[in-house]
Scaffold this motif. Structure first.
Motif, PDB file in Angstrom:
ATOM      1  N   SER A  34       0.939  -1.511  -0.158  1.00 35.46           N
ATOM      2  CA  SER A  34      -0.128  -0.049  -0.044  1.00 35.46           C
ATOM      3  C   SER A  34       0.814   1.403  -0.270  1.00 35.46           C
ATOM      4  CB  SER A  34      -1.117   0.314   1.126  1.00 35.46           C
ATOM      5  OG  SER A  34      -1.566   1.111   0.936  1.00 35.46           O
ATOM      6  N   GLY A  35       1.616   1.138   0.693  1.00 35.43           N
ATOM      7  CA  GLY A  35       3.062   2.431   1.331  1.00 35.43           C
ATOM      8  C   GLY A  35       3.298   2.924  -0.335  1.00 35.43           C
ATOM      9  N   LEU A  36       4.374   1.660  -1.460  1.00 34.34           N
ATOM     10  CA  LEU A  36       4.449   1.712  -1.991  1.00 34.34           C
ATOM     11  C   LEU A  36       3.361   2.351  -3.663  1.00 34.34           C
ATOM     12  CD1 LEU A  36       6.249  -2.024  -2.779  1.00 34.34           C
ATOM     13  CD2 LEU A  36       7.518   0.620  -2.749  1.00 34.34           C
ATOM     14  N   ARG A  37       2.226   2.332  -3.342  1.00 36.76           N
ATOM     15  CA  ARG A  37       0.908   2.279  -4.222  1.00 36.76           C
ATOM     16  C   ARG A  37       0.776   3.573  -4.325  1.00 36.76           C
ATOM     17  NH1 ARG A  37      -1.106  -2.508  -2.906  1.00 36.76           N
ATOM     18  NH2 ARG A  37      -3.139  -2.095  -2.236  1.00 36.76           N
ATOM     19  N   THR A  38       1.269   4.489  -2.930  1.00 30.60           N
ATOM     20  CA  THR A  38       0.858   5.343  -2.604  1.00 30.60           C
ATOM     21  C   THR A  38       2.049   6.523  -3.262  1.00 30.60           C
ATOM     22  OG1 THR A  38      -0.538   4.852  -0.389  1.00 30.60           O
ATOM     23  CG2 THR A  38       0.211   6.992  -0.771  1.00 30.60           C
ATOM     24  N   ARG A  39       3.090   6.130  -2.290  1.00 24.71           N
ATOM     25  CA  ARG A  39       4.461   6.660  -3.588  1.00 24.71           C
ATOM     26  C   ARG A  39       4.235   6.807  -4.580  1.00 24.71           C
ATOM     27  NH1 ARG A  39       6.645   4.186   1.310  1.00 24.71           N
ATOM     28  NH2 ARG A  39       7.162   2.304  -0.506  1.00 24.71           N
ATOM     29  N   PHE A  40       4.195   5.485  -5.158  1.00 16.86           N
ATOM     30  CA  PHE A  40       4.137   5.623  -7.030  1.00 16.86           C
ATOM     31  C   PHE A  40       3.183   6.631  -7.809  1.00 16.86           C
ATOM     32  CE2 PHE A  40       2.300   4.472 -11.219  1.00 16.86           C
ATOM     33  CZ  PHE A  40       3.740   3.817 -11.730  1.00 16.86           C
ATOM     34  N   LEU A  43       4.709  10.356  -7.491  1.00 13.54           N
ATOM     35  CA  LEU A  43       5.095  10.586  -8.418  1.00 13.54           C
ATOM     36  C   LEU A  43       4.044  10.907 -10.116  1.00 13.54           C
ATOM     37  CD1 LEU A  43       8.496  10.484  -8.946  1.00 13.54           C
ATOM     38  CD2 LEU A  43       8.353   8.426  -9.573  1.00 13.54           C
ATOM     39  N   ILE A  44       3.611  10.046  -9.973  1.00 12.97           N
ATOM     40  CA  ILE A  44       2.672  10.636 -11.314  1.00 12.97           C
ATOM     41  C   ILE A  44       2.467  11.600 -11.077  1.00 12.97           C
ATOM     42  CG2 ILE A  44       0.801   9.633 -12.749  1.00 12.97           C
ATOM     43  CD1 ILE A  44       3.233   7.879 -12.961  1.00 12.97           C
ATOM     44  N   ARG A  45       1.795  12.117 -10.508  1.00  7.67           N
ATOM     45  CA  ARG A  45       1.000  13.479  -9.587  1.00  7.67           C
ATOM     46  C   ARG A  45       2.000  14.270  -9.859  1.00  7.67           C
ATOM     47  NH1 ARG A  45      -2.341  10.475  -5.915  1.00  7.67           N
ATOM     48  NH2 ARG A  45      -0.675  11.760  -4.517  1.00  7.67           N
ATOM     49  N   GLU A  46       2.990  13.902  -9.808  1.00  8.37           N
ATOM     50  CA  GLU A  46       3.955  15.162  -9.663  1.00  8.37           C
ATOM     51  C   GLU A  46       4.797  15.109 -10.828  1.00  8.37           C
ATOM     52  OE1 GLU A  46       7.929  14.209  -7.092  1.00  8.37           O
ATOM     53  OE2 GLU A  46       6.771  14.401  -5.148  1.00  8.37           O
ATOM     54  N   LEU A  47       5.227  14.005 -12.326  1.00  6.70           N
ATOM     55  CA  LEU A  47       5.348  13.862 -13.428  1.00  6.70           C
ATOM     56  C   LEU A  47       4.164  14.752 -14.510  1.00  6.70           C
ATOM     57  CD1 LEU A  47       6.832  10.398 -14.268  1.00  6.70           C
ATOM     58  CD2 LEU A  47       8.110  12.498 -14.168  1.00  6.70           C
ATOM     59  N   GLY A  48       3.296  14.276 -13.929  1.00 10.95           N
ATOM     60  CA  GLY A  48       1.640  15.070 -14.510  1.00 10.95           C
ATOM     61  C   GLY A  48       2.239  16.584 -14.519  1.00 10.95           C
ATOM     62  N   LYS A  49       2.360  17.439 -13.014  1.00  8.50           N
ATOM     63  CA  LYS A  49       2.301  18.293 -12.823  1.00  8.50           C
ATOM     64  C   LYS A  49       2.847  19.398 -13.853  1.00  8.50           C
ATOM     65  CE  LYS A  49      -0.395  18.449  -8.150  1.00  8.50           C
ATOM     66  NZ  LYS A  49      -0.041  19.070  -6.957  1.00  8.50           N
ATOM     67  N   TRP A  97       2.914  24.373  -6.920  1.00  5.70           N
ATOM     68  CA  TRP A  97       1.880  24.066  -7.754  1.00  5.70           C
ATOM     69  C   TRP A  97       2.622  22.341  -7.432  1.00  5.70           C
ATOM     70  CZ3 TRP A  97       0.335  21.840 -12.757  1.00  5.70           C
ATOM     71  CH2 TRP A  97      -0.563  20.772 -12.697  1.00  5.70           C
ATOM     72  N   THR A  98       3.450  22.335  -8.312  1.00  7.13           N
ATOM     73  CA  THR A  98       4.132  20.994  -8.576  1.00  7.13           C
ATOM     74  C   THR A  98       4.163  20.499  -7.580  1.00  7.13           C
ATOM     75  OG1 THR A  98       4.730  21.240 -10.564  1.00  7.13           O
ATOM     76  CG2 THR A  98       5.756  19.477 -10.000  1.00  7.13           C
TER      77      THR A  98
END
Length: 203
Positions: A34-40, A43-49, A97-98
Motif C-alpha cells: 500500500s505504501g509503494l502504491r501511494t508513493r507511485f 510520483l505520477i501526479r508530480e510528473l503530470g504537474k 504547484w508541483t
C-alpha cells in the motif's frame, strides 16, 4: 470460579512467550504494498504537474521569442528574454504547484539553483544533437538530415533533459521536508557522526 479463566490466560501466555518460540508476527506485506502504491501515485501526479508546467513554459518561450523578433529585437537578446521569462514561470509553477508541499527556504537561492539546473538540462539536449549531427554524422550522412536532427534534438534530447530536470529539481531545488527532530545529512557530515540506522536503534 476464577480458576479456569486464570489457567486459560496462563496457557495463552505460555503459547506466545514460551522459550524457543516466536510470538505472532503481524503481516506487513500488505502495508508495504500500500505504501509503494501511494508513493507511485504521488510520483505520477508530480510528473503530470511537472509536464504541464514545462509544456506551458515551452509555449511561453516560443511565443515571446517570436513576438520579440517581430518587434525587431536582436535574435540572441530575444531568445535571452524569452528564456528568462519562461524559466521564471516554470520556477513559480513548480514551486507553488508541483512541489508546493516540499521544503522551501530562500527563494533567491532556489531560483538560482533552478536556473542553473535548467541550463544543464538544456546542455544535455544540445549534447544529444551534437553527438548525432557531428559525431554520428561523420559515419553516415543520414545523421545530418533534418529528420535526424529533430529526432536527436527534439525527441531524445528533450526527453533526456526533462528527466534530468525532474530528478534534479526534486533533489536539489525542492527537497522533501525533514521530519522534526531528525538531523540532516549536512549536520551529520559537520559533526563527523554517521546517521543512525533505524534497524540498529530498534534492535
Amino acid at each position: 470460579m476464577r480458576g479456569p479463566a486464570v489457567k486459560t490466560r496462563q496457557r495463552e501466555q505460555r503459547s506466545v512467550t514460551a522459550p524457543g518460540t516466536l510470538g505472532t508476527v503481524p503481516d506487513t506485506s500488505a502495508t508495504q504494498r500500500s505504501g509503494l502504491r501511494t508513493r507511485f501515485r504521488a510520483l505520477i501526479r508530480e510528473l503530470g504537474k511537472f509536464g504541464t508546467v514545462g509544456g506551458i513554459a515551452f509555449a511561453i518561450d516560443i511565443v515571446i521569442f517570436n513576438v520579440l523578433l517581430q518587434a525587431d529585437f536582436e535574435t540572441l537578446i530575444a531568445k535571452t528574454i524569452s528564456t528568462v521569462v519562461a524559466t521564471t514561470f516554470a520556477f513559480v509553477g513548480n514551486r507553488f504547484w508541483t512541489w508546493r508541499d516540499r521544503a522551501h527556504t530562500n527563494m533567491a537561492r532556489q531560483y538560482t539553483v533552478f536556473f542553473v539546473l535548467n541550463a544543464i538540462g538544456l546542455g544535455i539536449g544540445l549534447a544529444c544533437l551534437a553527438i548525432s549531427h557531428y559525431g554520428l554524422g561523420q559515419l553516415s550522412p543520414v545523421f545530418q538530415t533534418q529528420l535526424a536532427d529533430n529526432i536527436s534534438g527534439q525527441l531524445v534530447g528533450t526527453a533526456a533533459g526533462s528527466l534530468f530536470r525532474f530528478w534534479s529539481y526534486r533533489r536539489f531545488v525542492f527537497p522533501a521536508p525533514t521530519a522534526p527532530g531528525t538531523p540532516s545529512r549536512l549536520e551529520h557530515s559537520a559533526t563527523g557522526t554517521p546517521p543512525s540506522s533505524p534497524v540498529r536503534d530498534t534492535a
